[in-house]
Write a protein that holds these residues in place. Structure first.
Motif, PDB file in Angstrom:
ATOM      1  N   ARG A  98       3.912  -7.399  -1.203  1.00 61.15           N
ATOM      2  CA  ARG A  98       3.092  -8.492  -1.968  1.00 61.15           C
ATOM      3  C   ARG A  98       1.956  -7.949  -3.061  1.00 61.15           C
ATOM      4  N   ASP A  99       2.387  -6.837  -2.947  1.00 65.54           N
ATOM      5  CA  ASP A  99       1.251  -5.810  -4.020  1.00 65.54           C
ATOM      6  C   ASP A  99       1.790  -5.278  -5.357  1.00 65.54           C
ATOM      7  N   ILE A 100       3.283  -5.643  -5.660  1.00 63.24           N
ATOM      8  CA  ILE A 100       3.763  -5.073  -6.848  1.00 63.24           C
ATOM      9  C   ILE A 100       2.825  -5.020  -7.905  1.00 63.24           C
ATOM     10  N   GLY A 101       2.634  -4.052  -8.702  1.00 69.21           N
ATOM     11  CA  GLY A 101       1.883  -3.990 -10.071  1.00 69.21           C
ATOM     12  C   GLY A 101       0.694  -3.472  -9.684  1.00 69.21           C
ATOM     13  N   TRP A 102       0.296  -3.168  -8.391  1.00 66.65           N
ATOM     14  CA  TRP A 102      -1.244  -2.948  -7.998  1.00 66.65           C
ATOM     15  C   TRP A 102      -1.882  -1.991  -8.856  1.00 66.65           C
ATOM     16  N   ARG A 103      -1.208  -0.719  -9.176  1.00 69.99           N
ATOM     17  CA  ARG A 103      -1.840   0.107 -10.069  1.00 69.99           C
ATOM     18  C   ARG A 103      -2.134  -0.336 -11.319  1.00 69.99           C
ATOM     19  N   ALA A 104      -1.533  -1.096 -11.975  1.00 70.74           N
ATOM     20  CA  ALA A 104      -1.564  -1.385 -13.293  1.00 70.74           C
ATOM     21  C   ALA A 104      -2.682  -2.634 -13.376  1.00 70.74           C
ATOM     22  N   ILE A 105      -2.684  -3.362 -12.278  1.00 72.90           N
ATOM     23  CA  ILE A 105      -3.694  -4.412 -12.243  1.00 72.90           C
ATOM     24  C   ILE A 105      -5.004  -3.851 -12.154  1.00 72.90           C
ATOM     25  N   ALA A 106      -5.180  -2.899 -11.353  1.00 73.14           N
ATOM     26  CA  ALA A 106      -6.410  -2.240 -11.249  1.00 73.14           C
ATOM     27  C   ALA A 106      -6.773  -1.676 -12.425  1.00 73.14           C
ATOM     28  N   ARG A 107      -5.986  -0.982 -13.244  1.00 76.02           N
ATOM     29  CA  ARG A 107      -6.324  -0.385 -14.543  1.00 76.02           C
ATOM     30  C   ARG A 107      -6.693  -1.598 -15.449  1.00 76.02           C
ATOM     31  N   GLU A 108      -6.071  -2.767 -15.319  1.00 76.92           N
ATOM     32  CA  GLU A 108      -6.133  -3.833 -16.298  1.00 76.92           C
ATOM     33  C   GLU A 108      -7.934  -4.312 -15.845  1.00 76.92           C
ATOM     34  N   ALA A 109      -8.248  -4.596 -14.551  1.00 77.28           N
ATOM     35  CA  ALA A 109      -9.439  -5.089 -14.172  1.00 77.28           C
ATOM     36  C   ALA A 109     -10.581  -4.263 -14.472  1.00 77.28           C
ATOM     37  N   ASN A 166      10.945   5.105   2.312  1.00 74.39           N
ATOM     38  CA  ASN A 166      11.310   4.782   1.086  1.00 74.39           C
ATOM     39  C   ASN A 166      12.748   3.902   1.038  1.00 74.39           C
ATOM     40  N   THR A 167      12.929   3.063   0.093  1.00 72.50           N
ATOM     41  CA  THR A 167      13.744   1.985  -0.290  1.00 72.50           C
ATOM     42  C   THR A 167      14.510   2.358  -1.604  1.00 72.50           C
ATOM     43  N   GLY A 168      15.543   1.684  -1.838  1.00 72.74           N
ATOM     44  CA  GLY A 168      16.036   1.797  -3.555  1.00 72.74           C
ATOM     45  C   GLY A 168      14.917   1.192  -4.273  1.00 72.74           C
ATOM     46  N   GLY A 169      14.018   0.431  -3.772  1.00 77.67           N
ATOM     47  CA  GLY A 169      13.002  -0.040  -5.042  1.00 77.67           C
ATOM     48  C   GLY A 169      12.552  -1.377  -4.546  1.00 77.67           C
ATOM     49  N   MET A 170      11.378  -1.734  -4.272  1.00 77.49           N
ATOM     50  CA  MET A 170      10.751  -2.861  -4.043  1.00 77.49           C
ATOM     51  C   MET A 170      10.283  -3.847  -4.975  1.00 77.49           C
ATOM     52  N   GLY A 171      10.201  -3.178  -6.036  1.00 78.43           N
ATOM     53  CA  GLY A 171       9.679  -4.023  -7.206  1.00 78.43           C
ATOM     54  C   GLY A 171       9.305  -2.879  -8.348  1.00 78.43           C
ATOM     55  N   GLY A 196       0.769  -1.197   0.124  1.00 80.68           N
ATOM     56  CA  GLY A 196      -0.075   0.015  -0.084  1.00 80.68           C
ATOM     57  C   GLY A 196       0.981   1.192   0.131  1.00 80.68           C
ATOM     58  N   ASP A 197       2.105   1.103  -0.470  1.00 81.69           N
ATOM     59  CA  ASP A 197       2.885   2.325  -0.449  1.00 81.69           C
ATOM     60  C   ASP A 197       3.226   2.921   1.129  1.00 81.69           C
TER      61      ASP A 197
END
Length: 436
Positions: free
Chosen positions: A423-434, A228-233, A223-224
């Motif tokens: 456990r939610d990498i890609g959630w924005r794109a998946i919401a758009r796809e749905a 911050n990190t160097g990148g989680m996915g 859920g963001d």
């Protein structure tokens, strides 16, 4: 076929493992060496124990071992002038010289260039004095963004929700010395609301070749949430960047920046990574520049390399030689790619290292690619965690949802109690796809 190349790859992370895989597969590659590399890279390339920021040793190795092309992964070597020192020896480098790498080495420099040439970005001011910085924050209000001017390994940014948080971040950098020399100057920026995305282009002088978009996940928690990190996915393509928006990014940001650097006597050669905020406006989404990085992102590089059909060595060599205009555009697979970063307990603080990782081969049998980031081999051959971000699990699919499902099936086969991931990498794109 052109003469095959002796290539030196600089770096030790997942980005470099992804580059190593594609470089090793290229018919243009005769020999691949990595400095310093990691346990995964060691399976496909010779690794030499030279740190990525040891410019004199890297130059000496390249000169003594007839290296034709040096591919530079991390920004620290570029800011330190590795490309300049190699050029003095007649050795080609994929990556900008120090004068151009200052786009990442100093946020104040980057913002000043962008402001001078009218490239859309957040309003800002730079400070070395804490009292003046706090007065500026008080006048601007919160939320507001505080950034260390120099290189801070992706951890020098604070998005302050309150004035008190902003003042604490100012004190951390200017008084407490949290970021060392990188934080002796800070940039304070307007907070931009919208959706972040990463856009890449290969540049030699004024020639710009589009190189795709991705979206990464910086916060440590689902859920963001969290620091911050160097990148989680990450995943690519990024649906937020439509074809029309890509044209605007190129016409309003990337090409003007390339021309600006030529005009400033600092022509750019390498990959430009534009961190963008896609801001909603009544006229439609507008791209605004957050930052410029002078190398591939990590983990964005991993998903770009998974989708790239073109030979990356041909593209990198043409960039280094100033021949990009002679090549056809980069071509891409239609599939989506998604990367999940497995991290060591304690990250992004002090990670727990030395723990044993099992099940990597079983995870790979799910049809994914596993890139090493912070790993090493024990004397008995066991795979050990040696950093904060440790493994990248990269999957492809017809869409982001399918790639995500494949990636997490593989993640669940890795036996590493001290590891964790979002456990939610890609959630924005998946919401758009749905929603389609």
């Amino acid at each position: 076929m052109a003469n095959r190349l002796n290539i030196l790859l600089v770096g030790s992370g997942g980005r470099e493992h992804a580059l190593a895989k594609r470089i090793a597969e290229s018919p243009l590659t005769a020999r691949l060496t990595a400095a310093p590399g990691n346990a995964g890279i060691a399976e496909i390339a010779q690794c030499v124990a030279i740190a990525a920021d040891d410019v004199p040793a890297l130059v000496a190795y390249a000169a003594e071992n007839a290296v034709d092309l040096v591919v530079v992964g991390p920004e620290v070597a570029l800011v330190a002038g590795l490309a300049d020192r190699l050029a003095e020896k007649g050795i080609k480098a994929f990556g900008p010289n120090a004068a151009a790498a200052l786009l990442e080495g100093s946020k104040t420099f980057m913002k000043d260039i962008v402001a001078k040439y009218g490239i859309p970005t957040a309003s800002y001011a730079s400070f070395r004095d804490g009292t003046a910085a706090k007065a500026y924050v008080a006048a601007q209000g919160a939320p507001i963004v505080i950034k260390a001017d120099g290189l801070a390994a992706g951890k020098g940014v604070t998005i302050a929700a309150t004035i008190a948080e902003a003042e604490a971040a100012i004190d951390d950098a200017l008084v407490g010395g949290r970021f060392g020399a990188a934080g002796r100057e800070i940039v304070i920026e307007e907070f931009m609301a919208g959706e972040e995305a990463s856009y890449f282009a290969l540049v030699d002088g004024e020639t710009v070749v589009p190189f795709g978009a991705a979206q990464d996940h910086k916060a440590v928690g689902d859920g963001d949430t969290g620091p911050n990190t160097g990148g989680m996915g990450a995943y690519s393509p990024a649906p937020v960047i439509t074809p029309a928006l890509e044209l605007r990014i190129l016409d309003e940001i990337v090409r003007p920046l390339a021309r600006a650097m030529v005009a400033e006597g600092r022509p750019y050669s390498g990959v430009i990574f534009a961190g963008l905020m896609i801001v909603p406006t009544p006229a439609g989404p507008k791209p605004r520049l957050i930052e410029i990085n002078v190398r591939f992102g990590d983990p964005e590089c991993q998903v770009l390399m998974a989708r790239l059909e073109s030979d990356p060595v041909a593209l990198m060599l043409a960039t280094a030689e100033g021949r990009l205009a002679e090549l056809p555009p980069a071509s891409w697979r239609d599939e989506a790619a998604l990367a999940v970063v497995l991290c060591a307990e304690g990250y992004p603080g002090t990670p727990k290292t030395g723990t044993v990782i099992k099940g990597v081969a079983e995870a790979a049998s799910e049809g994914v690619t596993i890139f090493h980031a912070g790993t090493r081999r024990a004397a008995d051959g066991a795979l050990l965690a040696s950093g904060g971000r440790v493994l990248n699990i990269v999957a492809t699919g017809r869409d982001v949802a399918e790639a995500q499902a494949r990636a997490y099936r593989a993640v669940d086969r890795i036996d590493w109690p001290e590891g964790f991931c979002r456990r939610d990498i890609g959630w924005r794109a998946i919401a758009r796809e749905a929603a389609q």
